[in-house]
Design an enzyme around this catalytic site. Sequence first.
Site, PDB file in Angstrom:
ATOM      1  CE1 TYR A  86       4.149  -6.506   3.728  1.00 54.47           C
ATOM      2  CE2 TYR A  86       3.420  -8.781   3.661  1.00 54.47           C
ATOM      3  CZ  TYR A  86       3.535  -7.536   3.064  1.00 54.47           C
ATOM      4  OH  TYR A  86       3.033  -7.338   1.805  1.00 54.47           O
ATOM      5  CG  ASP A  89      -1.860  -1.166   1.227  1.00 56.89           C
ATOM      6  OD1 ASP A  89      -2.400  -1.472   0.153  1.00 56.89           O
ATOM      7  OD2 ASP A  89      -2.046  -1.776   2.301  1.00 56.89           O
TER       8      ASP A  89
END
Lengths: 244, 244
Positions: free
Chosen positions: A110, A52
């Site tokens: 992540y 994003d």
Amino acid sequence: MRYLMTFSYDGTNFEGYQIQPGLRTIQGCLEKALTFINQKQETKVIASGRTDKGVHAMNQKAHFDLQVEITLEKLKRALNSNLPEDIHIKSVEKVDEEFHARYMVKEKEYRYYLNLGEYNPLERNYIFQCCHSLNVEKMKDAITYFLGTHDFRAFVTENKEKENCVRTIHDARIEIDDKNHMVIIFKGTGFLKYQVRNMVGLLIRIGEEKKEISLVLKMLEDKKRDESTPRAPSCGLYLMDVIY
Amino acid sequence: MRYLMTFSYDGTNFEGYQIQPGLRTIQGCLEKALTFINQKQETKVIASGRTDKGVHAMNQKAHFDLQVEITLEKLKRALNSNLPEDIHIKSVEKVDEEFHARYMVKEKEYRYYLNLGEYNPLERNYIFQCCHSLNVEKMKDAITYFLGTHDFRAFVTENKEKENCVRTIHDARIEIDDKNHMVIIFKGTGFLKYQVRNMVGLLIRIGEEKKEISLVLKMLEDKKRDESTPRAPSCGLYLMDVIY
């Protein structure tokens, strides 16, 4: 020939990974550079997945096909000299024609970085400036509930009723360094849009003692979002690695 | 009442510390915020010294006078809420009416950060991306010649013929961390415009084995600039501390 590239980027000044007309995106920059190198033939880039707006990557991976003959060393150099300074190609390798950078992902990692100490203007785009202490023991306890295979529907912000939201998390842990920085690490088969930032948002609320640890279990069971828990800001999130 | 504030800033998006009409400067932002707090009475800020465009600060210090009555806690909060996110006031204290943030400096510490490893887009504005190995032993040897009291005229870029360029350096050393980052540390009574970046530029050239260690001594003795050695980029430089 099909190639796989590993690259890093500073997400701060991009409108996200995915190409969008008229906007500065990472995919847009990569395809422009590759199309130029590929003798102006339109060249598509397939990444392991999107990130994003504002999210960073240390080792994002993507495949593409080239018709021109070029050594790996020259290809890496040509890419880097045609890319802006906030994207960097770390390596390029040849792969099988059947290789697919999205479908063949085995694991992704992540990391989410938070500063628990005083606000630091030099970190503001790279580490979420939380700037208050958190109950780390409660967070370390809570994060273990994410481990394993679950339907993560409750941690996806958008309307995903029709989508399969079952994912497996192999590793989920929290570390604190000597500079009062917290890092929250997740490794799993894949992650849904906003999933990591929503999980981190809940962990922060638990660390602030505004939410109970049991809410993690309840949300995974009920598959219902908790509108009162904000998503953690994008600036602290890094795609660290993709494994095939 | 006279106050001394300690503050940090990300120099990336400023045209340097010193106020200039129509340009975004650190001093400009500070004076605007303080003038607002000081019931719109124009308020001047006197820092320990200027930093150039792109240079960062971890602990810059400055004094100013206020006519309004305000607690230190409220003053800090009011300043931070009236400043942009790339400047942060770390503390404010009351000082004597005779205190002067520039004239009373006893020591300043500057640090210069270099990345000797692969280019990292996430560090590009904060650590100079040197991206090749350097002969660290030669640099460690060379830096010792800066220690002591010297006329640093050869390390000042501008025409400083009429100015006193004698300064004393108390500490000058080089460290390497486990991430292939080098930090070059200088502590001294004061530094001239571009002095640190010119000294670092020469050290890099020595590390690249393009210049001899003896050139440091020669330049200090001859007081003549070496036009073939570039000044190190501003992004790697930090004002770390100011001692009174």
